[in-house]
Scaffold this motif. Structure first.
Motif, PDB file in Angstrom:
ATOM      1  N   HIS A  43      -7.791  45.853  14.312  1.00  0.00           N
ATOM      2  CA  HIS A  43      -8.355  45.565  15.637  1.00  0.00           C
ATOM      3  C   HIS A  43      -9.187  46.728  16.157  1.00  0.00           C
ATOM      4  O   HIS A  43     -10.145  46.535  16.898  1.00  0.00           O
ATOM      5  N   HIS A  46     -13.102  46.808  16.250  1.00  0.00           N
ATOM      6  CA  HIS A  46     -13.908  46.125  17.273  1.00  0.00           C
ATOM      7  C   HIS A  46     -14.218  47.010  18.475  1.00  0.00           C
ATOM      8  O   HIS A  46     -15.077  46.679  19.290  1.00  0.00           O
ATOM      9  N   VAL A  52     -19.210  48.725  15.167  1.00  0.00           N
ATOM     10  CA  VAL A  52     -19.928  47.605  15.788  1.00  0.00           C
ATOM     11  C   VAL A  52     -21.425  47.686  15.491  1.00  0.00           C
ATOM     12  O   VAL A  52     -22.076  46.670  15.251  1.00  0.00           O
ATOM     13  N   THR A  60     -13.968  51.743  10.448  1.00  0.00           N
ATOM     14  CA  THR A  60     -12.768  51.339  11.182  1.00  0.00           C
ATOM     15  C   THR A  60     -11.982  52.604  11.567  1.00  0.00           C
ATOM     16  O   THR A  60     -11.659  53.423  10.691  1.00  0.00           O
TER      17      THR A  60
ATOM     18  N   PHE B  98     -11.215  42.768  24.954  1.00  0.00           N
ATOM     19  CA  PHE B  98     -11.271  42.453  23.524  1.00  0.00           C
ATOM     20  C   PHE B  98     -10.724  41.064  23.181  1.00  0.00           C
ATOM     21  O   PHE B  98     -10.550  40.743  22.006  1.00  0.00           O
ATOM     22  N   ALA B 100     -12.080  38.210  23.165  1.00  0.00           N
ATOM     23  CA  ALA B 100     -12.965  37.377  22.346  1.00  0.00           C
ATOM     24  C   ALA B 100     -12.962  37.808  20.890  1.00  0.00           C
ATOM     25  O   ALA B 100     -13.081  36.975  19.986  1.00  0.00           O
ATOM     26  N   THR B 101     -12.817  39.096  20.633  1.00  0.00           N
ATOM     27  CA  THR B 101     -12.925  39.584  19.259  1.00  0.00           C
ATOM     28  C   THR B 101     -11.595  39.550  18.510  1.00  0.00           C
ATOM     29  O   THR B 101     -11.574  39.354  17.298  1.00  0.00           O
ATOM     30  N   ILE B 102     -10.499  39.767  19.223  1.00  0.00           N
ATOM     31  CA  ILE B 102      -9.216  39.796  18.515  1.00  0.00           C
ATOM     32  C   ILE B 102      -8.307  38.642  18.940  1.00  0.00           C
ATOM     33  O   ILE B 102      -7.149  38.604  18.560  1.00  0.00           O
ATOM     34  N   ASP B 167     -10.992  38.996   5.849  1.00  0.00           N
ATOM     35  CA  ASP B 167     -11.658  39.920   6.760  1.00  0.00           C
ATOM     36  C   ASP B 167     -11.894  41.252   6.042  1.00  0.00           C
ATOM     37  O   ASP B 167     -10.947  41.870   5.542  1.00  0.00           O
TER      38      ASP B 167
END
Lengths: 433, 250
Positions: A43, A46, A52, A60, B98, B100-102, B167
């Protein structure tokens, strides 16, 4: 030969051993628990401007500490003996450290945005700062960042703003702008520190500072033995230099009996003194540390700033180390409120704000320019989306990143200083309260 | 559905099974040539897995606690204790920025975490199993709830695995622990689901396989990422405390 070059001259085994020894000092309980708790959900990617802007998984955030984590799992983790026995944590090699130099230095501004999204609350920025200690010990600090840090250690300023240069600048600014800067006052309530970026590139900040302090009727001084607030020891990963740089300011403040030290518009300088200063000093600091935006907010609250209203729309870029990692997000907004501007917040702001891309010493690393500028595009888009007439921040390092981006992309926007904005709106007569 | 499930008493079943076995095999255990798979699963394997779970967990937590923890000497702006609690609590939900992304990844995670909790703590045979071990007891939910949770958990675990392989970030970060931990969670769910049509108290070897899969999970728990069931709170609390001292919110 520079300190870093001397570190590089050693044979590979010595460099790895030096890194491992430095890593070992940093396997604290916090670091261990954080590394232990990671579930590799990814996570954090992001939240990182470098991931990004590139889409490359290697950026990451948690991946950037891989050698540090590997060293921990092999030497200090609860199951380290089993990891060695079954080979699940390979010995850290010089090749691995060299490969990770880019990720630990070029590709991390230690902005801490990744911690926002981490379900385990892992403070990855703090882990990066620890990993840099080992990298420096192995001679793997980027050459230009290491050189800047060494200059700061030896001459007090990373940019050549030595005490002699400072005195000359102050004399020139006093003549040019009719201000009075009390250098080396034997006693003062407030010790003001500066960023070399301001001294060399944004001298109007010093003028603004003097005007605000004069306006507030403050008893203040700048000490030529402890004026530099930036801490390239921290950014480069040299723990001893970090302590030396903080101690100069701490000693200067104690010497003049200051009850407050003002940190200039510089993000990491705030973290280095406000949150790390006492820890490197080894005792609580006998004075209060305020970022300049906090100091301005305190003046506003106390009614000591009389300001002409500014009828413009404005957006504010939060320096990560002051807001998200520093806890002072509210201060600049209080000041902007007092100015009466129409504040148009960025899409992501305050604790969730995007880094400018140049923090953590990245702006000083030449070969990181491409990566940094790619990340800067996020900020450009956000600022354009506000449609605000003005954009200001409270970090000279951020301003430097914005200036670079402005020139590189031929961008028609510029980033100003909150302090300079306030100084420009001071209402005469000068003294109030 | 067979077997009169609502009346089933796992404890009674286990006890009668033991009595029956003792009657048939009055020779002391250590002298017997063979033990049934169920005996093995219910006896030495369970004891060993619980011992590994307990000793391993304590060891791991103790070793983490033994790491040096230099005090933070900076002047605090807020309460570390409050911050720790807040840090633990607010990370149960993703940061709004976050979502929307996670969001999908978080929803999948929630699906199998909640599903597992329902299976483990709401299913009558499991409650009775836990009661035998600890003496604790509480009311069970109707069986169909557990069956639904089992289906949901199975699906969510499969999706989680697909995400981990599909992913690029998750795939890059993944190592043996991630896949093995997934497997040791997946096996008890699947082997448990396979027991739905097996009459309780039938002594079916499938029960033993299910028990063994649970024991594998228990024994693996201290060694891999499953330990985040405990360290997540510690990790969140540390960061919550640190940043609350600073008056910050991450």
């Amino acid at each position: 030969m520079s300190s870093v070059q001397r570190l590089v001259e050693r044979v590979g085994e010595e460099r790895v051993a030096a890194a491992m020894a430095a890593f070992a000092r940093d396997f604290t309980r916090e670091a261990a628990v954080h590394m232990d708790a990671c579930v590799r959900c990814g996570h954090c990617s992001h939240a990182c401007h470098f991931y990004v802007s590139t889409g490359d998984p290697k950026y990451t955030p948690i991946n950037k500490i891989a050698p540090f984590l590997n060293a921990y799992r092999r030497t200090a983790a609860p199951w380290a003996p089993l990891a060695r026995l079954f080979g699940t944590a390979k010995p850290v090699s010089l090749t691995e450290l060299e490969r990770w130099q880019e990720l630990i230095y070029d590709a991390c501004t230690m902005c801490g945005r990744c911690t926002l999204v981490c379900p385990m609350g892992i403070d990855i920025a703090a882990l990066i700062a620890r990993a840099r200690h080992g990298m420096f010990a192995a001679g793997l600090v980027p050459e230009d960042l290491g050189a800047v840090a060494e200059r700061a250690e030896l001459s007090t300023s990373p940019l050549g703003a030595t005490p002699k240069v400072l005195k000359e600048r102050v004399a020139w600014l006093e003549d040019e702008h009719g201000i009075k800067v009390p250098l080396d006052a034997p006693r003062a309530a407030v010790l003001v520190t500066l960023s070399s970026i301001e001294i060399m590139k944004y001298p109007k900040s010093l003028v603004a500072l003097a005007r605000v302090l004069e306006h507030a009727g403050e008893s203040w001084t700048i000490s030529t033995s402890g004026y530099e607030a930036t801490n390239f020891g921290l950014l480069s990963g040299n723990r001893d230099w970090q302590r030396d740089m903080s101690e100069r300011v701490i000693k200067a403040a104690i010497a003049c009996g200051a009850n407050t030290v003002i940190v200039p518009e510089c993000g990491h300088a705030y973290g280095a003194l406000r949150w790390e200063g006492a820890n490197v000093h080894g005792a609580p600091l006998p004075f209060e540390v305020l970022h300049i935006s906090e100091y301005l907010a305190a003046l506003v609250e106390a009614g000591r700033l009389r300001l002409e209203p500014l009828a413009k729309s404005l957006t504010f870029h939060d320096p990560c180390q002051v807001s998200r990692r520093g806890g002072a997000s509210a201060a600049p907004r209080k000041v902007l409120g007092a100015l009466g501007v129409e504040l148009r917040e960025l899409g992501d702001h305050a604790d969730a704000g995007w880094c400018c891309g140049g923090g953590g010493g990245v702006v000083a690393i030449k070969h990181a320019d491409g990566l940094r500028r790619g990340a800067f595009r996020i900020k450009m888009r956000e600022i354009e989306a506000t449609g605000a007439e003005l954009a200001v921040t409270s970090c000279a390092n951020c301003r430097q990143s914005f200036d670079d981006g402005q020139a590189y992309f031929k961008w028609d926007r510029s980033m100003g200083s909150l302090l300079e904005l306030v100084a420009g709106q001071l209402r005469e007569p000068a003294r109030a309260g | 559905m067979r077997g009169g499930r609502a009346d089933f008493d796992f404890g009674q079943y286990a006890a009668s099974s033991r009595l029956q076995h003792q009657a048939e095999n009055f020779i002391p255990f250590r002298f017997r040539q063979t033990v049934t798979l169920y005996e093995f699963a219910r006896g030495p394997a369970l004891t060993a897995s619980l011992a590994v779970l307990l000793a391993g967990t304590l060891w791991r937590l103790a070793r983490l606690a033994a790491r040096p923890a230099p005090p933070d000497l900076s002047a605090p702006r807020g309460s570390a204790a409050t911050g720790a609690l807040r840090g633990i609590a607010h990370r149960f939900w993703p940061h709004p920025r976050f979502g929307a992304t996670i969001g999908v990844s978080t929803a999948v995670g929630y699906a199998y975490h909640v599903g597992l909790a329902v299976i483990v703590f709401s299913f009558l045979p499991h409650i009775q199993f836990i009661r035998q071990l600890t003496g604790l007891r509480w009311p069970a939910l109707p069986d169909p709830v557990t069956y639904f949770a089992g289906g949901l958990t199975t699906a969510a675990l499969v999706v989680a695995l697909v995400q981990r392989r599909g992913d690029p970030v998750k795939r890059m970060l993944s190592r043996f622990d991630d896949y093995f931990s997934w497997l040791v969670v997946f096996l008890p769910v699947i082997t448990g689901m396979a027991l739905i049509d097996v009459p309780r108290g039938s002594g079916n070897p499938a029960v033993a396989v299910h028990l063994l899969s649970v024991e594998l999970l228990l024994a693996w728990f201290p060694f891999g990422k499953l330990m985040h069931a405990l360290t997540a709170f510690w990790s969140r609390g540390l960061t919550g405390a640190k940043y609350a001292r600073r008056g910050a919110l991450p």
